[in-house]
Scaffold this motif. Sequence first.
Motif, short mmCIF file in Angstrom:
data_model
loop_
_atom_site.label_atom_id
_atom_site.label_comp_id
_atom_site.label_asym_id
_atom_site.label_seq_id
_atom_site.Cartn_x
_atom_site.Cartn_y
_atom_site.Cartn_z
N MET A 73 17.17 28.72 -98.04
CA MET A 73 18.13 28.89 -96.45
C MET A 73 18.06 27.91 -95.19
N GLU A 74 16.73 28.82 -94.67
CA GLU A 74 16.41 28.81 -92.65
C GLU A 74 15.80 27.17 -92.29
N ASP A 75 15.06 26.81 -94.18
CA ASP A 75 14.50 25.58 -93.90
C ASP A 75 15.84 24.65 -93.88
N ALA A 76 16.45 25.00 -94.62
CA ALA A 76 17.47 23.86 -94.68
C ALA A 76 18.50 24.07 -92.86
N THR A 77 18.42 24.49 -92.21
CA THR A 77 18.43 24.43 -90.69
C THR A 77 18.89 23.24 -90.15
N ARG A 78 17.63 22.48 -90.55
CA ARG A 78 17.35 20.64 -90.02
C ARG A 78 17.20 19.93 -90.26
N THR A 79 16.88 20.51 -92.24
CA THR A 79 17.57 19.32 -92.80
C THR A 79 18.61 18.60 -93.67
N ALA A 80 19.21 19.99 -93.30
CA ALA A 80 20.89 19.86 -93.98
C ALA A 80 21.74 20.63 -93.25
N TRP A 81 21.71 21.59 -93.19
CA TRP A 81 22.59 21.85 -92.19
C TRP A 81 23.18 21.02 -90.38
#
Length: 184
Positions: A73-81
């Motif tokens: 979820m944290e990794d998704a911040t930059r890449t998806a969010w």
Amino acid sequence: MLVSIVYDSGYGHTKKQAEAAAKGVERVTGAQARLIAVGTDEISWDALAESDTLIFGSATYNGTVSARLKQFMEDATRTAWTPMAWRNKVAAGFTNSGAQNGDKLNSLITMALFAAQHGMLWVGLDLFPGRGPNELNRLGSWLGAMAQSDDVSPDISPITSDLETAAYLGQRVAEQVSRLTPAA
């Protein structure tokens, strides 16, 4: 239609739920499920962005999702969010713990909030709580599929009704995506 099932399973019980959800997805004509185990499989952010929907799954540890799913979820911040790559995608979730309750609702809320922050559309269960161990939704969840696993091999636990509830959720998600997708 591509449904990516992103999950973490520490001992194999939640993996069985993920596999059951995938079977449910594939009951719908034209739907394909892809299993992605966080912490094990490489995460292809482009492939997730191309998915029509994402289903999240995690064991419940200490009242919340696993550390590996939280890291995803944290990794998704930059890449998806940040680019809102998952906006308007359908999302759903499932969880498993050793206790009947095990604070699984908090894990589902965590997943639903994560999906909401990404602009996703959450699909829950439309099943009344089962009244016995052999009925779907025996643990009485509306937000997503719940399972309870004893401290035994994943070959034995979770029980069939919990796995069929996960399959039902997978099928329901694929059906909702079909309803929302215009015919070509």
